[in-house]
Each structure stands twice: as C-alpha cells, then as structure tokens.
Design a protein around this motif. Structure first.
Motif, short mmCIF file in Angstrom:
data_model
loop_
_atom_site.label_atom_id
_atom_site.label_comp_id
_atom_site.label_asym_id
_atom_site.label_seq_id
_atom_site.Cartn_x
_atom_site.Cartn_y
_atom_site.Cartn_z
N THR A 143 -88.70 17.68 43.43
CA THR A 143 -88.12 19.03 43.34
C THR A 143 -87.37 19.42 44.61
O THR A 143 -87.19 20.60 44.88
CB THR A 143 -89.22 20.07 43.09
OG1 THR A 143 -90.15 20.02 44.19
CG2 THR A 143 -89.95 19.80 41.80
N LYS B 111 -87.96 22.10 33.21
CA LYS B 111 -88.53 22.27 34.54
C LYS B 111 -89.26 23.58 34.62
O LYS B 111 -88.80 24.58 34.08
CB LYS B 111 -87.40 22.24 35.58
CG LYS B 111 -87.88 22.49 37.00
CD LYS B 111 -86.70 22.58 37.91
CE LYS B 111 -87.13 22.94 39.32
NZ LYS B 111 -87.76 24.24 39.40
N ASN C 92 -79.20 15.48 38.75
CA ASN C 92 -80.03 16.39 37.99
C ASN C 92 -79.95 16.12 36.49
O ASN C 92 -80.96 16.09 35.78
CB ASN C 92 -79.62 17.83 38.30
CG ASN C 92 -80.52 18.87 37.65
OD1 ASN C 92 -80.06 19.85 37.09
ND2 ASN C 92 -81.82 18.67 37.73
N ASN D 174 -82.40 21.19 33.19
CA ASN D 174 -81.46 20.45 34.02
C ASN D 174 -80.05 21.02 33.91
O ASN D 174 -79.54 21.25 32.81
CB ASN D 174 -81.43 18.98 33.62
CG ASN D 174 -82.73 18.27 33.94
OD1 ASN D 174 -83.55 18.79 34.70
ND2 ASN D 174 -82.92 17.10 33.37
N PHE E 175 -84.89 17.68 40.76
CA PHE E 175 -84.66 19.10 40.51
C PHE E 175 -84.26 19.77 41.82
O PHE E 175 -84.60 19.27 42.90
CB PHE E 175 -85.92 19.78 39.98
CG PHE E 175 -86.38 19.27 38.64
CD1 PHE E 175 -85.49 18.86 37.68
CD2 PHE E 175 -87.74 19.21 38.36
CE1 PHE E 175 -85.92 18.40 36.44
CE2 PHE E 175 -88.18 18.76 37.12
CZ PHE E 175 -87.28 18.35 36.16
N GLY F 39 -84.23 18.68 45.63
CA GLY F 39 -82.77 18.59 45.62
C GLY F 39 -82.11 19.69 46.42
O GLY F 39 -81.00 19.52 46.93
#
Length: 356
Positions: free
Chosen positions: A47, A350, A202, A158, A208, A49
């Motif tokens: 997670t 998510k 993603n 996403n 994420f 990103g």
C-alpha cells in the motif's frame, strides 16, 4: 518545453521508484491484507505507492517551479509533507481516526493561516458575498478537511483516485494555463506525471497508493480548488458565483460520493465513518465489473459533469448547482436499482483506509 519536461521527469521518477518499493514491501511483508467486508483480493498487496507519487511530485515540482510564481509555496509543501508522513505511518501501522484527523487539521491550518489558501467570499452564491474573517477561516478549514477525506474515501478500487486526480488536475491546469499561471501548471503536471506512472502498476494490481497517496492527492486538489476560486483573473473571465460551483463540479466524484454515503449512513442511524460497500465504485464492482471498467465509468461521469457545467456557465450558478446534484442523485439511484451485487466472492477492492 518546461511543461513537457515536468510531466516526463515526474513520470520517470515514479515509474522507476515503484518496483523498488514493491520489493521492499515484499521483503518486509508490508501488505494490505484482505478483510471480509472491505476487500476480497486473495493476496496481500503493498500500500506504499503514495511514497513514489510524493517523491515524483516533490522532486519535480521543486526543481522546475519558480517559487515566485506561487506565493508561499513552501507552506503548501509543508502541509503536503505532514500528510505524507501521516499516510506512511497509517499504511504501515494503522493510526486511530482521531490521530489522522489531528494531522489533517494541522495541515489545513498551515494552508489557511500560513499559505493563505482560504475562501474569502462565496461570490454571490446563496446571496453571500465577502465572508467575515473568522467565518472565512472556519469554512476554509472545513472545506480542506472534507476534500482531503473525500479523496481518501474513493480510494476503494484500482485506478479510481489516481485517475480522478489526473482529471481534476488537468482541468485546473487548463484554466490556469489560460491565465498564464505557469507555476500552478507545472505543479499540476508534476502530480499528474506521478499518478500516470502509478496507474500502470495499480491497474496491474501490484501496488495501492494507500493513505500516503490519497491524502496527498486530496491535499493538492483542494489547494488547486481554492486557488482557482479565489484567483482574480478567473473571476474576471467568469461570473463570480460560477467559479465555486464549477470547482465543485470538477471534484464531483469524490464530493458527491462522500455526501451520498454519509447521508445513507446517518439515515440508517450509523456512524458516517463506519465502513461499508455503499460507495458507487463498490456498487459497480459488486455488479460484476472489473476495476478498470468501474474506474473508467467514473472517469466518464466526472468528465461529463465538468463539460456539462462549463457549457451551462451562463445560467444561474445556483440552478446549475442544484441541477448537477439532482442529476447525480438520479443517476446514482438508477445505478443502485439496476446494478445488483452478484456475490461477495466476486468482489475485488482495496479497503477504505479512513474507515478502519
């Protein structure tokens, strides 16, 4: 050439950073783990990103922006950095909602009191013109916190937050470019380049953005929103009351979806921050669409509202506002009516970090 280099540099920095972040997350087991209600992906996914998005945006913008073109830009960077560290902490070791809220309030305070990012008037909307100082402060703090959280709340599938962030950014960039505010355009392209690189990974379900990314996108979006509304050259080009309504329309996906789910939860006597699958993107995915299909529909909806609002810029701003809200309400009702969930096992999404 500067604008082109800004976008490409940011894209390259983020694109090259993400594989390293994924590798570190794999080695340290820093995953977003599946939960029964909010997610059904079968394996842990990093997670972090948002770290790459922040790095690409920060490095590129500070390199290419002439700070004289954006007054008090250092305070904007300060607020962004505070939210960045808050997001990183929450993505690695979840924070309590109260601690996240405190960080958001402090960041909002930096933007309002130090960067002077605040709403000074409603420009005739609801018959209200200039706002008294403390009412201006209160409304500005509230607006900043709401928009930051709105982007956090739509980060449920996403591509949605990243894609909407690009749409919002490029729309504001178009108008800032028209009035020769190149500093803001460079800042926006730095963000959009990072988001574009992130979306590649993603949509492949490799990473994420987490709270780190969604809080950052929300922060930059609200800065652009208020700066757009308050800019004197924008006020000269359009009728005064149109600009706040049009800014709302640019941010229609996160704002309307947040308003909608909060209203439903309160009506059902639940906490507005209690997580569920009532978001529009959840309804689309639960109805059998893939993440990219659902995100693409939301992109089209956002763009359609922006174009519709701009084409109706000469009508009453209040009529436009209520017309857009009525249209979105009808469309969301139709979506809920005709898009019945298939099964829980078919959902892939998510979790909503703000709703933990």
């Amino acid at each position: 050439m500067t604008l082109f280099l800004t976008f490409v540099t940011s894209l390259i920095i983020t694109y090259l950073s993400i594989p390293s972040i994924i590798k570190v997350a794999d080695e340290k087991h820093l995953y977003d783990l599946p939960s029964e209600i909010k997610t059904s992906h079968s394996t842990g996914i990093p997670t972090l990103g948002g770290i790459a998005i922040f790095g690409g945006t920060l490095i590129t913008s500070t390199f290419f922006i002439d700070f004289d073109t954006i007054p008090r830009f250092n305070y904007i960077l300060c607020a962004m950095t505070l939210l960045f560290f808050t997001g990183v902490k929450d993505d690695v070791i979840p924070l309590t909602p109260s601690k996240k809220f405190i960080a958001q309030v402090i960041s909002a305070g930096i933007l309002v009191f130090k960067a002077n990012i605040r709403l000074t008037s409603l420009y005739g909307l609801f018959g209200i013109q200039a706002l008294p100082y403390w009412i201006s402060i209160s409304i500005s703090l509230f607006t900043i916190i709401v928009i930051i959280n709105a982007f956090n709340l739509i980060d449920g599938i996403n591509g949605l937050t990243g894609g909407v962030g690009i749409i919002v950014g490029l729309t504001f960039a178009f108008f800032f470019y028209q009035i020769q505010e190149t500093g803001w355009v460079v800042f926006i392209l730095a963000l959009c380049g990072s988001l574009m690189a992130f979306l590649k990974f993603n949509f492949a379900n490799k990473i994420f953005m987490g709270d780190t990314g969604s809080l950052l996108v929300g922060c930059i979006s609200v800065v652009l929103c208020i700066s757009f509304i308050e800019h004197p050259e924008v006020q000269k080009k359009y009728s005064n009351s149109f600009t706040p309504v049009f800014a709302f329309c640019i941010l229609i996906i996160p704002l309307f979806d947040t308003l909608r789910v909060f209203t439903i939860r309160i009506f059902n006597k639940k906490s507005p921050f209690q997580g569920d699958r009532k978001h529009l993107h959840h309804i689309l995915v639960d109805g059998g669409l893939t993440h990219w299909q659902a995100s693409f529909i939301m992109y089209l909806a956002n763009l359609s509202i922006i174009l519709l609002a701009y084409s109706l810029k000469h009508i009453s701003a209040l009529f436009l506002l209520f017309g857009v809200l009525a249209l979105c309400t009808v469309l969301s009702f139709l979506l809920v009516s005709f898009h019945k969930p298939k099964s829980k096992s078919s959902n892939i999404n998510k979790p909503q970090a703000i709703e933990h």
